[in-house]
Design an enzyme around this catalytic site. Structure first.
Site, short mmCIF file in Angstrom:
data_model
loop_
_atom_site.label_atom_id
_atom_site.label_comp_id
_atom_site.label_asym_id
_atom_site.label_seq_id
_atom_site.Cartn_x
_atom_site.Cartn_y
_atom_site.Cartn_z
CB SER A 132 -0.89 0.01 1.25
OG SER A 132 -1.62 1.22 1.36
CE1 TYR A 136 -4.10 -2.21 5.16
CE2 TYR A 136 -3.12 -0.03 4.87
CZ TYR A 136 -3.69 -1.18 4.35
OH TYR A 136 -3.85 -1.29 2.98
#
Length: 262
Positions: A144, A159
């Site tokens: 990401s 995350y």
């Protein structure tokens, strides 16, 4: 014959039932690959399997929790038993997890996110190696922009840590596996229209104490005025899975319409 064809190749895709995983499964099947659809619940992936088969492709579903070593190992054994080879691995499964300030995030919540995203990637790659070593192949990891190029999503420490860790792990794997003609690359999407938000649990009230006001220019997607699509990411996955990217390994590719440059 085009070098982009995947005829006769076998691909295993985790988190294959929706979003980027679903789009990539359909895209690679369209190019001729046989697809092992790996998801936490078999029924989640049935629609994808039906769609692939109705278009003349071949697919199987393997119910697997990517954070459980035995289940991941067995998934690869099933692929080997059915098709006798493995060429492409897309380690895509992941969750956003609980979004909360560090002081409010429980150790169990931290572990759940890290275990699914980072440990799950490790296990997927680990158990893929023996099969991929036979003929070489391509491993693609969904990371990401968060944790690699942007850090503005407050409350997403677990995350972001998992996503940054995936890039480091992927680069280590790329070097270690190069001698076996196994390429390892990472995709770093920005905002993409998927359903990953269903696995997000924000603690909005608690987040107020850590958020820093950030003012974005009008339109946070410089290239387009909307989030990217799963199909656009699937095109990138296809490129990295095919011989078109035969000299690319250990590389993270940002697919975010320049969002992370703001």
């Amino acid at each position: 014959m085009s070098r982009s064809t995947l005829n006769g190749k076998v691909a295993l895709i985790t988190g294959a039932s929706s979003g980027i995983g679903k789009a990539a499964s359909i895209r690679l099947a369209k190019e001729g690959a046989k697809i092992a659809l790996v998801d936490v619940k078999e029924e989640f992936a049935k629609e994808v399997k039906d769609q692939i088969e109705s278009a003349g492709g071949e697919a199987m579903i393997i119910e697997t929790d990517v954070s459980v070593p035995l289940q991941v190992e067995e998934a690869f054994q099933k692929v080997s038993s059915k098709w006798g080879r493995l060429d492409i691995v897309f380690a895509n499964a992941g969750i956003n997890g609980v979004v909360a300030p560090i002081e409010d995030l429980t150790p169990e919540e931290w572990d759940t996110t890290i275990s699914t995203n980072l440990k799950g990637t490790f296990l997927t790659v680990k158990y893929a190696v023996p099969l991929l070593k036979e003929e070489g192949g391509s491993i693609i990891i969904t990371s990401s922009i968060n944790g690699n190029r942007t850090f503005r999503n407050f409350g997403m420490s677990a995350y972001s840590t998992s996503k940054g860790g995936q890039v480091s792990f992927g680069k280590m794997a790329a070097l270690e596996l190069a001698g076996y003609r196994i390429r390892v690359n990472l995709i770093c999407p920005g905002a993409i229209r998927t359903n990953i938000g269903e696995n997000t649990f924000p603690e909005e009230e608690n987040l107020k104490k850590v958020k820093i006001p950030v003012e974005f220019p009008e339109g946070s997607m410089p290239l387009e005025d909307h989030p990217g699509s799963a199909e656009q990411v699937a095109d990138l996955v296809h490129f990295l899975a095919s011989d078109l990217s035969s000299h690319i390994t250990g590389t993270e590719v940002y697919i975010d319409g320049a969002e992370s440059l703001l």
